[in-house]
Design a protein around this motif. Structure first.
Motif, PDB file in Angstrom:
ATOM      1  N   ASN A   1     -25.030   4.650   1.650  1.00  9.81           N
ATOM      2  CA  ASN A   1     -23.675   4.160   1.441  1.00  9.81           C
ATOM      3  C   ASN A   1     -23.381   2.996   2.369  1.00  9.81           C
ATOM      4  O   ASN A   1     -23.654   3.080   3.568  1.00  9.81           O
ATOM      5  CB  ASN A   1     -22.677   5.302   1.680  1.00  9.81           C
ATOM      6  N   VAL A   2     -22.834   1.915   1.819  1.00  8.11           N
ATOM      7  CA  VAL A   2     -22.451   0.748   2.609  1.00  8.11           C
ATOM      8  C   VAL A   2     -20.954   0.545   2.438  1.00  8.11           C
ATOM      9  O   VAL A   2     -20.478   0.264   1.335  1.00  8.11           O
ATOM     10  CB  VAL A   2     -23.210  -0.520   2.167  1.00  8.11           C
ATOM     11  N   LEU A   3     -20.208   0.720   3.508  1.00  5.96           N
ATOM     12  CA  LEU A   3     -18.763   0.518   3.474  1.00  5.96           C
ATOM     13  C   LEU A   3     -18.464  -0.960   3.705  1.00  5.96           C
ATOM     14  O   LEU A   3     -18.926  -1.546   4.683  1.00  5.96           O
ATOM     15  CB  LEU A   3     -18.095   1.371   4.559  1.00  5.96           C
ATOM     16  N   SER A   4     -17.685  -1.560   2.802  1.00  4.38           N
ATOM     17  CA  SER A   4     -17.401  -2.996   2.890  1.00  4.38           C
ATOM     18  C   SER A   4     -16.162  -3.301   2.054  1.00  4.38           C
ATOM     19  O   SER A   4     -15.627  -2.411   1.366  1.00  4.38           O
ATOM     20  CB  SER A   4     -18.599  -3.795   2.365  1.00  4.38           C
ATOM     21  N   PRO A   5     -15.664  -4.530   2.067  1.00  4.69           N
ATOM     22  CA  PRO A   5     -14.548  -4.887   1.171  1.00  4.69           C
ATOM     23  C   PRO A   5     -14.876  -4.594  -0.291  1.00  4.69           C
ATOM     24  O   PRO A   5     -13.993  -4.297  -1.095  1.00  4.69           O
ATOM     25  CB  PRO A   5     -14.379  -6.389   1.418  1.00  4.69           C
ATOM     26  N   LEU A   6     -16.164  -4.660  -0.609  1.00  2.00           N
ATOM     27  CA  LEU A   6     -16.608  -4.381  -1.970  1.00  2.00           C
ATOM     28  C   LEU A   6     -16.321  -2.933  -2.375  1.00  2.00           C
ATOM     29  O   LEU A   6     -16.094  -2.631  -3.552  1.00  2.00           O
ATOM     30  CB  LEU A   6     -18.112  -4.662  -2.052  1.00  2.00           C
ATOM     31  N   THR A   7     -16.331  -2.016  -1.372  1.00  2.04           N
ATOM     32  CA  THR A   7     -16.053  -0.605  -1.639  1.00  2.04           C
ATOM     33  C   THR A   7     -14.685  -0.428  -2.286  1.00  2.04           C
ATOM     34  O   THR A   7     -14.516   0.388  -3.211  1.00  2.04           O
ATOM     35  CB  THR A   7     -16.118   0.209  -0.324  1.00  2.04           C
ATOM     36  N   LEU A   8     -13.703  -1.175  -1.818  1.00  4.47           N
ATOM     37  CA  LEU A   8     -12.350  -1.099  -2.370  1.00  4.47           C
ATOM     38  C   LEU A   8     -12.336  -1.491  -3.843  1.00  4.47           C
ATOM     39  O   LEU A   8     -11.755  -0.786  -4.682  1.00  4.47           O
ATOM     40  CB  LEU A   8     -11.422  -2.019  -1.566  1.00  4.47           C
ATOM     41  N   ILE A   9     -13.004  -2.587  -4.171  1.00  6.11           N
ATOM     42  CA  ILE A   9     -13.009  -3.085  -5.556  1.00  6.11           C
ATOM     43  C   ILE A   9     -13.764  -2.124  -6.470  1.00  6.11           C
ATOM     44  O   ILE A   9     -13.327  -1.840  -7.596  1.00  6.11           O
ATOM     45  CB  ILE A   9     -13.630  -4.494  -5.614  1.00  6.11           C
ATOM     46  N   LYS A  10     -14.868  -1.599  -6.009  1.00  4.76           N
ATOM     47  CA  LYS A  10     -15.630  -0.636  -6.816  1.00  4.76           C
ATOM     48  C   LYS A  10     -14.820   0.640  -7.046  1.00  4.76           C
ATOM     49  O   LYS A  10     -14.881   1.241  -8.137  1.00  4.76           O
ATOM     50  CB  LYS A  10     -16.955  -0.300  -6.118  1.00  4.76           C
ATOM     51  N   SER A  11     -14.060   1.066  -6.018  1.00  9.11           N
ATOM     52  CA  SER A  11     -13.222   2.262  -6.162  1.00  9.11           C
ATOM     53  C   SER A  11     -12.137   2.044  -7.210  1.00  9.11           C
ATOM     54  O   SER A  11     -11.818   2.955  -7.990  1.00  9.11           O
ATOM     55  CB  SER A  11     -12.577   2.616  -4.811  1.00  9.11           C
ATOM     56  N   ILE A  12     -11.564   0.848  -7.233  1.00 10.81           N
ATOM     57  CA  ILE A  12     -10.536   0.535  -8.238  1.00 10.81           C
ATOM     58  C   ILE A  12     -11.139   0.540  -9.638  1.00 10.81           C
ATOM     59  O   ILE A  12     -10.552   1.074 -10.588  1.00 10.81           O
ATOM     60  CB  ILE A  12      -9.886  -0.837  -7.924  1.00 10.81           C
ATOM     61  N   ASN A  13     -12.330  -0.036  -9.767  1.00 11.51           N
ATOM     62  CA  ASN A  13     -12.993  -0.059 -11.082  1.00 11.51           C
ATOM     63  C   ASN A  13     -13.307   1.360 -11.556  1.00 11.51           C
ATOM     64  O   ASN A  13     -13.151   1.690 -12.740  1.00 11.51           O
ATOM     65  CB  ASN A  13     -14.269  -0.885 -10.996  1.00 11.51           C
ATOM     66  N   LYS A  14     -13.717   2.202 -10.606  1.00 13.78           N
ATOM     67  CA  LYS A  14     -13.987   3.610 -10.941  1.00 13.78           C
ATOM     68  C   LYS A  14     -12.697   4.296 -11.381  1.00 13.78           C
ATOM     69  O   LYS A  14     -12.682   5.074 -12.353  1.00 13.78           O
ATOM     70  CB  LYS A  14     -14.587   4.316  -9.718  1.00 13.78           C
ATOM     71  N   ALA A  15     -11.602   4.005 -10.686  1.00 16.72           N
ATOM     72  CA  ALA A  15     -10.307   4.606 -11.020  1.00 16.72           C
ATOM     73  C   ALA A  15      -9.836   4.179 -12.408  1.00 16.72           C
ATOM     74  O   ALA A  15      -9.239   4.972 -13.151  1.00 16.72           O
ATOM     75  CB  ALA A  15      -9.275   4.219  -9.969  1.00 16.72           C
ATOM     76  N   ARG A  16     -10.117   2.939 -12.757  1.00 18.10           N
ATOM     77  CA  ARG A  16      -9.696   2.436 -14.078  1.00 18.10           C
ATOM     78  C   ARG A  16     -10.521   3.046 -15.207  1.00 18.10           C
ATOM     79  O   ARG A  16     -10.151   2.945 -16.383  1.00 18.10           O
ATOM     80  CB  ARG A  16      -9.829   0.905 -14.111  1.00 18.10           C
ATOM     81  N   ASN A  17     -11.647   3.664 -14.842  1.00 18.38           N
ATOM     82  CA  ASN A  17     -12.526   4.273 -15.842  1.00 18.38           C
ATOM     83  C   ASN A  17     -12.513   5.800 -15.745  1.00 18.38           C
ATOM     84  O   ASN A  17     -13.543   6.454 -15.970  1.00 18.38           O
ATOM     85  CB  ASN A  17     -13.947   3.739 -15.687  1.00 18.38           C
ATOM     86  N   GLY A  18     -11.347   6.328 -15.375  1.00 20.28           N
ATOM     87  CA  GLY A  18     -11.166   7.785 -15.378  1.00 20.28           C
ATOM     88  C   GLY A  18     -11.970   8.528 -14.341  1.00 20.28           C
ATOM     89  O   GLY A  18     -12.260   9.707 -14.499  1.00 20.28           O
ATOM     90  N   GLY A  19     -12.364   7.841 -13.246  1.00 20.27           N
ATOM     91  CA  GLY A  19     -13.142   8.492 -12.188  1.00 20.27           C
ATOM     92  C   GLY A  19     -14.609   8.639 -12.516  1.00 20.27           C
ATOM     93  O   GLY A  19     -15.326   9.418 -11.858  1.00 20.27           O
ATOM     94  N   ASN A  20     -15.079   7.907 -13.522  1.00 19.13           N
ATOM     95  CA  ASN A  20     -16.492   7.977 -13.909  1.00 19.13           C
ATOM     96  C   ASN A  20     -17.366   7.422 -12.772  1.00 19.13           C
ATOM     97  O   ASN A  20     -17.223   6.256 -12.398  1.00 19.13           O
ATOM     98  CB  ASN A  20     -16.706   7.160 -15.180  1.00 19.13           C
ATOM     99  N   PRO A  21     -18.294   8.215 -12.231  1.00 19.95           N
ATOM    100  CA  PRO A  21     -19.131   7.743 -11.105  1.00 19.95           C
ATOM    101  C   PRO A  21     -19.922   6.484 -11.446  1.00 19.95           C
ATOM    102  O   PRO A  21     -20.176   5.656 -10.569  1.00 19.95           O
ATOM    103  CB  PRO A  21     -20.070   8.921 -10.833  1.00 19.95           C
ATOM    104  N   LYS A  22     -20.308   6.330 -12.712  1.00 20.70           N
ATOM    105  CA  LYS A  22     -21.096   5.160 -13.101  1.00 20.70           C
ATOM    106  C   LYS A  22     -20.290   3.868 -13.030  1.00 20.70           C
ATOM    107  O   LYS A  22     -20.863   2.774 -13.019  1.00 20.70           O
ATOM    108  CB  LYS A  22     -21.643   5.344 -14.521  1.00 20.70           C
ATOM    109  N   ALA A  23     -18.974   4.000 -12.977  1.00 20.76           N
ATOM    110  CA  ALA A  23     -18.114   2.811 -12.905  1.00 20.76           C
ATOM    111  C   ALA A  23     -17.890   2.349 -11.469  1.00 20.76           C
ATOM    112  O   ALA A  23     -17.160   1.383 -11.239  1.00 20.76           O
ATOM    113  CB  ALA A  23     -16.774   3.100 -13.578  1.00 20.76           C
ATOM    114  N   PHE A  24     -18.523   3.033 -10.504  1.00 20.92           N
ATOM    115  CA  PHE A  24     -18.389   2.588  -9.109  1.00 20.92           C
ATOM    116  C   PHE A  24     -19.318   1.389  -8.897  1.00 20.92           C
ATOM    117  O   PHE A  24     -20.418   1.485  -8.373  1.00 20.92           O
ATOM    118  CB  PHE A  24     -18.747   3.722  -8.142  1.00 20.92           C
TER     119      PHE A  24
END
Length: 763
Positions: free
Chosen positions: A478-501
């Motif tokens: 796991n790499v924590l970075s500003p990118l983590t925030l954007i990937k989390s939002i994309n995952k949230a927009r896809n119903g929490g689907n892990p593949k959308a991270f």
């Protein structure tokens, strides 16, 4: 030297001791691994600025809570949550990150909703949670292990917490862990490691001090068997050590992992000088020289060589001051000054003892003495007969050792100093195996373009390439970075689907600004600056050693050079782990640079004694031999260059050169009496040669005591310095006479030139 001067020295020593008693500060111990960073290093300056902007990368404690068969047990999770809350309430704890209250965003038609990652409100919810987390690799290796056997609590403590404060905090956390119903737990981190190290330092200091005293008493008893020649030398040595430690504390120093070696080192150095004096004194007494005259002759003839050996030994230690590593600098300086304190104690107190007590020597075993002289005489004859063979062997072995030494790699670990079976090592290995590691990895990223921020899509694309390489290169989950925030939002927009991270497409990213700002307000991950022009990429990795670490860092630099658009993203490796990896390499280089300074001083001293630089350089050669042979031995035994082994070269040279100084000063004394080289060499070999053998035995015995240490630095110092002293003995007894005999005409000319005219004609 007469009685009046001797008692004047006693008075000066008494006043000095009284001063240090009145100004005694009390022993203080410290262990801060940042003391091993290179001062005046641009990377260190950069990291200090970096941590002011973000945070110190190692101010955390990892706590793993275990449960069988897995963590999905409502009672276990309730107990873990209670423990987390109690730890959060402790003074010095800033935050505790865990899955227990971690929320996951879901973006639907009616806005943003948040749900707990772990929901154990009912058995059905717990089953769903277990199923969801088993399919989501985001948390594995970071806040839970791969098999869901352990749950991680990441305790972030006060930034740059003081040692005493850190100890209190860890003791409070450990108390809570013991009181908890959870019996399976592991912990690792700075506040735990520092306390363990300091406890070990205190134990080692007391142990070595006692062991060194026993060693000195035993050696003195074997040599002299007279009560005053056992007790008084020990008192003189202890006074020299007391002066050294009192001066260290008076000037604000603390005993650390390096300075804990001081007492045994100073004891054997002091004992070595004492044996040279007492052996010479015994020899004069056996020749029926009156006691008062014998004392005067001893200190008249040996004061200069003893001072020169103390000076060269001190300079060997002081050469460590050029390493720019805080801990090594002050170890070198204080131990070098300690050698001079020991010389002062010896020269101010020993004359009084010799004037006061019955002379040594009359009761000694004369048969044993005759055997010594006979053996040394035969050895010298053998050396004369095998001069060419000896020269070829020393040159050949030294060249071969030099080749092997060049192949020794530099490699060190963060917990190098601890023994392999220490519980702390087991805890850190546990986190290396189950949680991506315990070693922090920090990478600074920034945007130089005034029109862009780190959240512009083209910048995030470059960061995404970099993050993928970091995960692959450093084998981190796991790499924590500003990118983590954007990937989390994309995952949230896809119903929490892990593949959308993942980073969304550029089209999907458009219009995400408002949601991104909401997420940023709800949770500051601490990975972006206020102006959004810079950020950090933070991870944990296994401690693979500085050699492998440097290779991985070089891989990253090459990747950045070839694959990252510098117009969009600037990248720089930083952090405490990076600085430690770098320090192992730099210390090795700086120690050898410091040795160059020590070589020059030895050449200068011998050059002044003999008024010949040719002689000085010849004398230097046997003192390079033990260094080359140690290097070859390190290759043979599979020992790497690192902080704990590189310093051995400076220590070994400073002590080993003493034999050459003693040999050369005695040879000069014999030749000053009008003896030509052949006869002077034989006399020197028979007298000083014996003293060199005895002092090598004493010094080696003293350093071998360090091999009882549980810490790596003292252990390597004990083993490698003892080995180097043996090599130095071989070089001084066998090769130095051969080298000097090769310039017999030059040395004899100097002797004849210094004689009165009448004696010149006789020669």
């Amino acid at each position: 030297m007469n009685k009046n001067k001797a008692f004047s020295g006693l008075a000066i020593a008494g006043l000095t001791t009284l001063f240090f008693i009145l100004t005694w500060q009390g022993l203080t111990f410290n262990y801060d691994f940042e003391n091993f960073f290179q001062e005046n290093d641009p990377d260190l300056d950069f990291y200090r600025e970096y941590r002011e902007k973000f945070e110190n990368d190692n101010d955390y404690l990892l706590i793993a809570l275990g449960h069988k068969p897995d963590i999905y047990d409502s009672l276990f999770l309730e107990q873990s949550l209670q423990l987390k809350k109690e730890i959060c309430g402790l003074e010095g704890v800033l935050e505790v990150v865990s899955l227990l209250d971690q929320e996951e965003a879901l973006i639907g038609p009616f806005g943003v909703n948040f749900r707990l990652l772990l929901d154990w409100s009912s058995s059905e919810n717990l089953k769903k949670t277990a199923q969801r987390l088993s399919e989501d690799d985001l948390w594995k290796g970071s806040l839970m292990d791969e098999n869901a056997r352990y749950l991680l609590l990441l305790v972030k403590n006060k930034q740059r917490i003081a040692k005493e404060e850190g100890d209190r905090l860890y003791m409070a956390i450990e108390g809570l862990l013991r009181q908890s119903e959870i019996t399976d737990y592991k912990a690792a981190g700075k506040i735990k490691a520092q306390g363990a190290f300091v406890s070990l330092l205190q134990e080692e200091f007391a142990f070595f001090f006692l062991l060194a005293i026993i060693c000195v008493l035993l050696l003195l008893w074997l040599l002299y068997r007279v009560w005053w020649a056992i007790v008084l030398p020990l008192i003189i040595i202890l006074i020299g050590i007391f002066w050294t430690i009192a001066f260290l504390l008076l000037t604000g120093g603390e005993l650390d992992i390096m300075l804990v070696m001081q007492p045994p080192i100073l004891m054997v150095i002091g004992l070595s000088g004492m044996v040279h004096i007492l052996s010479h004194y015994q020899g004069l007494i056996r020749k029926n020289v009156p006691k008062e005259k014998a004392v005067a002759l001893v200190f008249g003839e040996l004061a200069l060589p003893i001072f020169l050996t103390a000076l060269t030994t001190a300079l060997g230690f002081i050469s460590l001051y050029f390493t720019d590593v805080y801990s090594l600098k002050w170890f070198g300086l204080y131990t070098g000054l300690g050698v001079l304190f020991m010389f002062t104690s010896l020269m101010s107190l020993l004359p009084v003892a010799l004037f006061t007590f019955a002379p040594l020597g009359s009761s000694q075993n004369k048969v044993w003495e005759a055997r010594w002289e006979n053996s040394m005489g035969k050895l010298y004859q053998w050396i004369l007969a095998k001069k060419s063979l000896i020269a070829v062997l020393f040159v050949s072995i030294s060249l071969l050792a030099g080749i092997f030494m060049s192949q020794v790699k530099t490699d060190g670990y963060i917990l190098d100093n601890l023994p392999e079976d220490h519980p702390l090592m087991a805890d850190f290995r546990f986190f290396d195996e189950r949680f991506s590691g315990s070693k922090p990895l920090e990478i600074f990223v920034s945007v130089e373009n005034d029109d862009l921020t780190i959240f512009d899509y083209q910048v995030l694309s470059e960061m995404d390439k970099l993050a993928a390489f970091i995960k692959e290169n450093y084998k981190t989950d796991n790499v924590l970075s500003p990118l983590t925030l954007i990937k989390s939002i994309n995952k949230a927009r896809n119903g929490g689907n892990p593949k959308a991270f993942r980073l969304p497409s550029e089209l999907a990213y458009q219009g995400m600004d408002r949601i991104r700002d909401q997420f940023m307000e709800r949770r500051d991950l601490g990975v972006w600056s206020e102006d959004l022009k810079s950020g950090r990429m933070s991870a944990r990795m296994e401690d693979l050693g500085s050699f492998e670490g440097q290779r991985l860092h070089q891989n990253l630099n090459r990747f950045v050079e070839n694959n990252v658009d510098k117009e969009l993203l600037q990248v720089r490796i930083t952090g405490t782990s990076f600085l430690i990896d770098k320090s192992h390499e730099q210390v090795t280089q700086n120690v050898f640079e410091g040795l160059g300074f020590a070589f020059f001083l030895v050449v200068f001293i011998v050059g002044l004694l003999y008024k010949s630089w040719r002689i000085a350089f010849l004398v230097l050669l046997p003192n390079i031999v033990p260094l080359l042979w140690i290097g070859g031995g390190m290759y043979w035994f599979g020992i790497d260059f690192k902080l704990s082994t590189s310093i051995v070269f400076a220590i070994a040279f400073g002590i080993a050169v003493d034999d050459s100084i003693h040999f050369m000063t005695n040879l000069r004394l014999q030749m000053a009496k009008g003896n030509l080289l052949d006869h002077a060499m034989r006399l020197t070999f028979m007298t000083t040669g014996k003293a060199i053998v005895l002092t090598t035995f004493i010094l080696s015995s003293g350093f071998l005591v360090l091999m009882f240490s549980d810490l790596e630095i003292p252990w390597f110092a004990g083993f490698l310095v003892s080995l180097s002293l043996f090599f130095a003995l071989l070089a001084d007894l066998f090769w130095l006479p051969v080298l000097l005999l090769s310039i017999k005409k030059l040395l004899n000319a100097k002797v004849i030139g210094a004689l009165p005219e009448k004696q010149k004609l006789q020669k």
